[in-house]
Design a protein around this motif. Sequence first.
Motif, mmCIF file in Angstrom:
data_model
loop_
_atom_site.group_PDB
_atom_site.id
_atom_site.type_symbol
_atom_site.label_atom_id
_atom_site.label_comp_id
_atom_site.label_asym_id
_atom_site.label_seq_id
_atom_site.Cartn_x
_atom_site.Cartn_y
_atom_site.Cartn_z
ATOM 1 N N GLU A 72 61.997 102.648 49.576
ATOM 2 C CA GLU A 72 60.779 101.956 49.149
ATOM 3 C C GLU A 72 60.954 101.336 47.773
ATOM 4 O OE1 GLU A 72 57.346 104.547 49.339
ATOM 5 O OE2 GLU A 72 57.999 105.322 51.296
ATOM 6 N N GLN A 73 61.707 102.017 46.925
ATOM 7 C CA GLN A 73 61.884 101.548 45.555
ATOM 8 C C GLN A 73 63.257 101.954 45.065
ATOM 9 O OE1 GLN A 73 58.689 102.683 43.009
ATOM 10 N NE2 GLN A 73 59.617 101.838 41.179
ATOM 11 N N ILE A 74 63.825 101.104 44.190
ATOM 12 C CA ILE A 74 65.124 101.365 43.588
ATOM 13 C C ILE A 74 64.956 101.317 42.078
ATOM 14 C CG2 ILE A 74 67.501 100.546 43.354
ATOM 15 C CD1 ILE A 74 67.099 99.121 46.089
ATOM 16 N N THR A 75 65.512 102.313 41.406
ATOM 17 C CA THR A 75 65.479 102.375 39.945
ATOM 18 C C THR A 75 66.814 102.904 39.470
ATOM 19 O OG1 THR A 75 63.123 102.875 39.987
ATOM 20 C CG2 THR A 75 64.276 103.359 37.953
ATOM 21 N N SER A 76 67.221 102.491 38.290
ATOM 22 C CA SER A 76 68.445 103.061 37.728
ATOM 23 C C SER A 76 68.151 103.657 36.363
ATOM 24 C CB SER A 76 69.550 102.006 37.618
ATOM 25 O OG SER A 76 69.324 101.171 36.503
ATOM 26 N N PHE A 77 68.897 104.674 36.049
ATOM 27 C CA PHE A 77 68.838 105.314 34.736
ATOM 28 C C PHE A 77 70.216 105.152 34.114
ATOM 29 C CE2 PHE A 77 65.669 107.362 37.360
ATOM 30 C CZ PHE A 77 64.553 107.311 36.546
ATOM 31 N N THR A 78 70.421 103.997 33.482
ATOM 32 C CA THR A 78 71.717 103.646 32.921
ATOM 33 C C THR A 78 71.512 102.931 31.601
ATOM 34 O OG1 THR A 78 71.664 101.576 34.163
ATOM 35 C CG2 THR A 78 72.854 103.399 35.183
ATOM 36 N N GLN A 79 72.538 102.966 30.788
ATOM 37 C CA GLN A 79 72.469 102.235 29.526
ATOM 38 C C GLN A 79 73.856 101.744 29.151
ATOM 39 O OE1 GLN A 79 70.822 104.880 26.627
ATOM 40 N NE2 GLN A 79 72.237 106.523 27.076
ATOM 41 N N GLY A 80 73.911 100.885 28.135
ATOM 42 C CA GLY A 80 75.192 100.362 27.668
ATOM 43 C C GLY A 80 75.908 99.574 28.753
ATOM 44 N N ALA A 108 69.702 89.731 44.103
ATOM 45 C CA ALA A 108 68.386 89.077 43.960
ATOM 46 C C ALA A 108 68.137 87.986 44.993
ATOM 47 C CB ALA A 108 68.241 88.512 42.550
ATOM 48 N N LYS A 109 69.138 87.238 45.354
ATOM 49 C CA LYS A 109 68.951 86.124 46.288
ATOM 50 C C LYS A 109 69.001 86.564 47.740
ATOM 51 C CE LYS A 109 70.897 82.953 42.968
ATOM 52 N NZ LYS A 109 72.100 82.368 42.472
ATOM 53 N N GLN A 110 69.439 87.798 47.980
ATOM 54 C CA GLN A 110 69.661 88.222 49.356
ATOM 55 C C GLN A 110 68.655 89.246 49.870
ATOM 56 O OE1 GLN A 110 73.885 88.882 50.160
ATOM 57 N NE2 GLN A 110 74.270 87.981 48.149
ATOM 58 N N ILE A 111 67.997 89.960 48.951
ATOM 59 C CA ILE A 111 66.956 90.892 49.386
ATOM 60 C C ILE A 111 65.718 90.670 48.538
ATOM 61 C CG2 ILE A 111 68.566 92.663 50.207
ATOM 62 C CD1 ILE A 111 67.935 94.286 47.692
ATOM 63 N N ALA A 112 64.579 90.978 49.090
ATOM 64 C CA ALA A 112 63.315 90.756 48.391
ATOM 65 C C ALA A 112 63.065 91.814 47.331
ATOM 66 C CB ALA A 112 62.165 90.744 49.396
ATOM 67 N N LYS A 113 63.765 92.931 47.429
ATOM 68 C CA LYS A 113 63.510 94.063 46.552
ATOM 69 C C LYS A 113 64.319 93.944 45.257
ATOM 70 C CE LYS A 113 63.013 97.593 48.880
ATOM 71 N NZ LYS A 113 63.317 98.492 49.931
ATOM 72 N N SER A 114 63.643 94.012 44.139
ATOM 73 C CA SER A 114 64.317 94.062 42.849
ATOM 74 C C SER A 114 64.321 95.516 42.398
ATOM 75 C CB SER A 114 63.586 93.196 41.828
ATOM 76 O OG SER A 114 64.275 93.206 40.603
ATOM 77 N N PHE A 115 64.919 95.793 41.264
ATOM 78 C CA PHE A 115 64.884 97.163 40.768
ATOM 79 C C PHE A 115 64.917 97.198 39.256
ATOM 80 C CE2 PHE A 115 69.248 96.190 42.020
ATOM 81 C CZ PHE A 115 70.003 96.544 40.917
ATOM 82 N N ASP A 116 64.310 98.255 38.728
ATOM 83 C CA ASP A 116 64.256 98.452 37.295
ATOM 84 C C ASP A 116 65.539 99.103 36.801
ATOM 85 O OD1 ASP A 116 61.639 97.470 36.944
ATOM 86 O OD2 ASP A 116 60.793 99.400 37.535
ATOM 87 N N ILE A 117 65.909 98.737 35.589
ATOM 88 C CA ILE A 117 67.030 99.369 34.910
ATOM 89 C C ILE A 117 66.439 100.041 33.678
ATOM 90 C CG2 ILE A 117 69.246 99.015 33.759
ATOM 91 C CD1 ILE A 117 69.545 96.485 35.562
ATOM 92 N N LEU A 118 66.389 101.361 33.721
ATOM 93 C CA LEU A 118 65.770 102.137 32.652
ATOM 94 C C LEU A 118 66.833 102.860 31.837
ATOM 95 C CD1 LEU A 118 62.927 103.677 34.816
ATOM 96 C CD2 LEU A 118 62.778 101.665 33.338
ATOM 97 N N PRO A 119 66.626 103.115 30.561
ATOM 98 C CA PRO A 119 65.459 102.728 29.773
ATOM 99 C C PRO A 119 65.480 101.241 29.444
ATOM 100 C CG PRO A 119 67.050 103.802 28.349
ATOM 101 C CD PRO A 119 67.601 103.855 29.746
ATOM 102 N N GLN A 120 64.291 100.675 29.283
ATOM 103 C CA GLN A 120 64.179 99.272 28.934
ATOM 104 C C GLN A 120 64.045 99.148 27.430
ATOM 105 O OE1 GLN A 120 60.821 98.033 31.269
ATOM 106 N NE2 GLN A 120 62.041 97.813 33.117
#
Length: 169
Positions: free
Chosen positions: A123-131, A145-157
């Motif tokens: 349902e949702q994709i999130t990442s916990f990555t930095q650097g 981005a161009k191939q699936i409708a689902k985007s995802f957050d890259i945390l921390p922002q």
Amino acid sequence: PSQAWHEYMIDGYHPPRGKRFLAVFQCSVRRPFSTSPSHAAMRRAVALATGYDPRKDFASCPVHVVVLASKIGPVPYELEDVYPANVRGGGVKHFKPAVYERVKPVLAERLAAYILTYGEHYEQITSFTQGRYAEVLRQARDITAKQIAKSFDILPQAGGPIVTRMNRS
């Protein structure tokens, strides 16, 4: 082994049933990944949000953790003890600049392939990555981005909330 792993991840693997959310964690030096101090903090965050630890309560936890391993790409928690995922190696943050520039697009492509193959499972994709790990995730997000409708957050922002100490932030 790295290429064989990637091929299995795309052609032979299937995410576990009941995992509604994908959380991408960055690699750690310690193996298995889930025993590292950095993963302990991220696992606590998942447990606080869901009531389930993604390692200890694997069957019940709705979050599927996949680690972006520096040498092979995506590694699901349930396969973290399998070769070649269980071989210690330096993280991308320790790579010399020339090595990182060569490895970055390969890791981004492998993660993007995982997301393109299995992204609709979640349902949702999130990442916990930095650097450098976050740089790889941004590149993977651009690829997908161009191939699936689902985007995802890259945390921390940048400028967003971060956990500075458990129970305080």
